[in-house]
Design an enzyme around this catalytic site. Sequence first.
Site, mmCIF file in Angstrom:
data_model
loop_
_atom_site.group_PDB
_atom_site.id
_atom_site.type_symbol
_atom_site.label_atom_id
_atom_site.label_comp_id
_atom_site.label_asym_id
_atom_site.label_seq_id
_atom_site.Cartn_x
_atom_site.Cartn_y
_atom_site.Cartn_z
ATOM 1 C CB CYS B 113 -1.284 0.235 1.475
ATOM 2 S SG CYS B 113 -1.715 1.575 1.152
ATOM 3 C CB CYS B 116 -1.603 4.540 4.505
ATOM 4 S SG CYS B 116 -3.166 3.869 3.532
ATOM 5 C CB SER B 117 -0.403 0.357 6.478
ATOM 6 O OG SER B 117 -1.606 1.809 7.178
ATOM 7 C CB CYS B 118 -5.091 -0.786 2.781
ATOM 8 S SG CYS B 118 -5.709 1.191 2.515
#
Lengths: 248, 207
Positions: B113, B116-118
Amino acid sequence: MKLQHNLGGLEGLDPITPEIEVFVEPWEKRIFGIHTAMMALSNHLDESIPDYDIEGVPTTFKSFWTWGHLRMGAEGMHPFEYFRLRYYEKWLGGISGFFVSEGYITQEELDARTAEFLEDSEKAEAPLPSGGEKAIDDQVVKYLREGDSPMRPLPAPPKFSLGERVRIKNVFPAAHSRLPGNLKGCVAEVVKVYEGAFTYFFPTADGIGVPMPVYSLAFKPEDLWDESLIEPQSIYYNDIFEVYIEAV
Amino acid sequence: MPSNYPGFRYGADRETFSAAKVKALESLLIEKGVITGDTVDTVLGYFETEMGPFNGARLVARAWVDPAFKELLVTDCNAACEAMDFPEGMSGAEGEHMRIAENTPEVHNVIVCTLCSCYPWPTLGLPPYWFKDPTFRARVVREPRVVLSEFGVELDESVTIKVWDSSAQIRWWVLPMRPPGTEGMSETELAALLTPEAMMGVATVSV
């Protein structure tokens, strides 16, 4: 231009640090839990697909809080701070700032209590206050189980179709975006048109937040990077909201 | 040459300050009725027992022994979750729309991601630090083969690497290849071979 929107392909970085822990300090768990509770108690859940009686939950939290809010905070940071701070340090700054700006707490009381814990190790190690309305925690668990699906009926047929070549628009991302900046202007192939439409809950200046089709796009490395930088035998895929795409 | 980038371990003062600040915040929120004294522990407990990589491992193990189930998993991940005897919640938070990419001798998949950090919470739980690190996010989209080799995954030049980035609402994970020497193993034994890293595409599975 925000560096945070343009990470993809940044050169000159270090080897990977393969830290497999989810939390590297115990305090990080607490801010993760607070954020998740805010997501579960957000006032926008009165319009969600799962049947949440959000107005009836006996919390004093009455704000709108989604990933978009958290991400906008991180994307709005000084870029060098963004890289200086570890992941959950950014969360701690953004979330505590939100509670101050929404009037739940004051900066003075947060600072004073932080100082108290720093000065007095007994207080710092004492248990947290107990009690509270159990129905708050029931809603948090219900949210974890039932989620908040962004899928909505299609407002109009998808503009693009399977196999079509498309281009990523050169949109101005403003405060928060879900378009990696390095993709702007690049050409890709539609490899899947997702069923239905997707909202993002949080309306952004670059146009997401209302239901729209989402496409799985395949990018060839030569369409993303200079020839001297590409790795052969690789394909990059991303799921992209329709508002970011135009016909070639 | 590595820079002076600190990785993820910082000095004691910085951590002590953050610990004090988060405790100050949590205690104020409890006192003001935003959350209860149990809310954060309730969330953390949920990730220890209900949402975690133990679910993904069971799905992959079932797919390795049951071709029809594998077909369901790769075409409709959420339906495959429904078909298991999991407790309610596999299409819950951050798992409402999941897809899995299947590794084969010709194709190796890795997830990222960039923004971000999906991450698919119901099947994999919460993302490890390397996944959230800007270095990984920046590099893997352009030089996945080099990045994978730093994780110890050396792929033949003939293998196509597919990088799956999540900038919208679909949460991705990876179906690794079943390793040789596992014939006759039970689903439980197979599930025990799986790591989050294997189900993200930065490790392979071995016996």
